[in-house]
Design an enzyme around this catalytic site. Structure first.
Site, short mmCIF file in Angstrom:
data_model
loop_
_atom_site.label_atom_id
_atom_site.label_comp_id
_atom_site.label_asym_id
_atom_site.label_seq_id
_atom_site.Cartn_x
_atom_site.Cartn_y
_atom_site.Cartn_z
N SER A 138 0.83 -1.19 0.00
CA SER A 138 0.00 0.00 0.00
C SER A 138 0.88 1.25 0.00
O SER A 138 1.73 1.39 -0.87
CB SER A 138 -0.95 -0.06 1.20
OG SER A 138 -1.99 0.88 1.07
N ASP A 195 -8.32 -6.24 -4.89
CA ASP A 195 -7.94 -5.11 -4.03
C ASP A 195 -8.87 -3.92 -4.29
O ASP A 195 -8.88 -3.38 -5.39
CB ASP A 195 -6.49 -4.72 -4.32
CG ASP A 195 -5.95 -3.65 -3.40
OD1 ASP A 195 -6.74 -3.00 -2.69
OD2 ASP A 195 -4.72 -3.45 -3.40
N HIS A 252 -6.96 -6.31 -0.36
CA HIS A 252 -6.01 -5.42 0.32
C HIS A 252 -5.86 -5.86 1.77
O HIS A 252 -6.03 -5.07 2.71
CB HIS A 252 -6.52 -3.97 0.23
CG HIS A 252 -5.46 -2.94 0.46
ND1 HIS A 252 -4.66 -2.47 -0.56
CD2 HIS A 252 -5.07 -2.26 1.56
CE1 HIS A 252 -3.84 -1.55 -0.09
NE2 HIS A 252 -4.07 -1.42 1.22
#
Length: 293
Positions: free
Chosen positions: A113, A244, A272
């Site tokens: 991320s 995601d 995610h």
């Protein structure tokens, strides 16, 4: 006799950084017979080192000593943003400070991320300190006039707008579990109990259930460097998480295209998040990215 893999044997230190802050960091020793260079884990925004599941760390430590740390304003690191404002480029510099504190001249870097954006900055500014890079659940540094990457799912944006709403501890824990449900995506079964345990560990590590929100307010100048990624020579693997909702496809492909020399792997169903169901394929993908570098 070889000691069993166990994060309880970590070497824990505090690392001094700019603005009078300190970072909490730990080095989990390698357990294999011929350890490779250390592996640095760089977590996402508003998340501490406890966002990296111990099960994943143990798997990675079979080959590498593993470094993980709390960003500023997370976990046990200093909460300094309101008194000493900082930017995302400072968080990238913090990763180098962690390497220096443990006398690591070069490491494999794994970024998730926002951590993936930080590792991209390291690829540009400190390539001599990286043996390889593995990036997942992230997208490319932006380029003015470049291709537009899709943004987060609107449902996730609505939940993020509630990030610092007042909640008691039980409400905060329930909010975080719902957050993980959305981040997990629809393709890998979601177990609320698993993420409750994760967040209980996060809260115990930090010593508070107050949400970490500082990174939503920090300076994000210095990210418009996507055009420079074409000059990256450090071996780089990008792992696509097709479900995601924060960095949906084709973010991973755009990142590979931007780097040019990067490789792409894919973990079917991954969102995610790092539930138990993806730990094995994720560890295998990361270790494939660090192999023979």
């Amino acid at each position: 006799m070889q000691r069993p893999a166990d994060v309880r044997y970590a070497d824990v230190r505090y690392v001094e950084v700019g603005g009078g802050g300190r970072l909490w960091a730990e080095l989990v020793p390698a357990t294999g017979p011929a350890p490779a260079e250390p592996l640095l884990l760089v977590m996402g925004a508003n998340a501490s080192s406890r966002g990296w599941p111990d099960e994943l760390v143990v798997r990675l430590a079979e080959r590498h000593p593993v470094l993980r740390y709390d960003h500023r304003d997370t976990g046990r690191s200093s909460a300094v943003l309101d008194e000493q404002p900082y930017g995302i480029t400072d968080l990238a510099a913090d990763a180098i400070a962690v390497l220096d504190a443990f006398d690591v001249p070069r490491a494999h870097a794994v970024g998730m991320s926002m951590g993936g954006l930080l590792v991209q900055l390291l690829l540009l500014d400190h390539p001599d300190r990286l043996a390889s890079a593995v990036l997942f659940c992230t997208g490319p540094l932006p380029t003015p006039g470049g291709p537009s990457a899709p943004g987060p799912d609107p449902m996730l944006l609505r939940l993020w707008a509630e990030l610092d709403d007042p909640r008691d501890e039980a409400g905060e824990l329930a909010w975080r579990i719902e957050h993980w449900r959305l981040l997990n995506g629809p393709d890998v079964p979601f177990d609320p109990a698993e993420f409750r345990v994760l967040e209980e560990r996060v809260i115990a590590h930090a010593g508070t259930a107050r949400p970490a929100t500082a990174h939503a307010r920090m300076d994000t100048d210095g990210l418009l460097r996507g055009a420079e990624l074409a000059h990256v020579t450090v071996p780089t693997l990008v792992i696509e998480a097709p479900a995601d909702p924060a960095f949906p496809p084709p973010n991973a492909q755009l990142l590979v295209d931007a780097i040019g020399s990067g490789e792409l792997a894919r973990i079917p169903g991954m969102g995610h998040a790092m539930p138990a169901a993806v730990i094995t394929p994720l560890a295998e993908a990361i270790l494939s990215g660090t192999a023979d570098r």
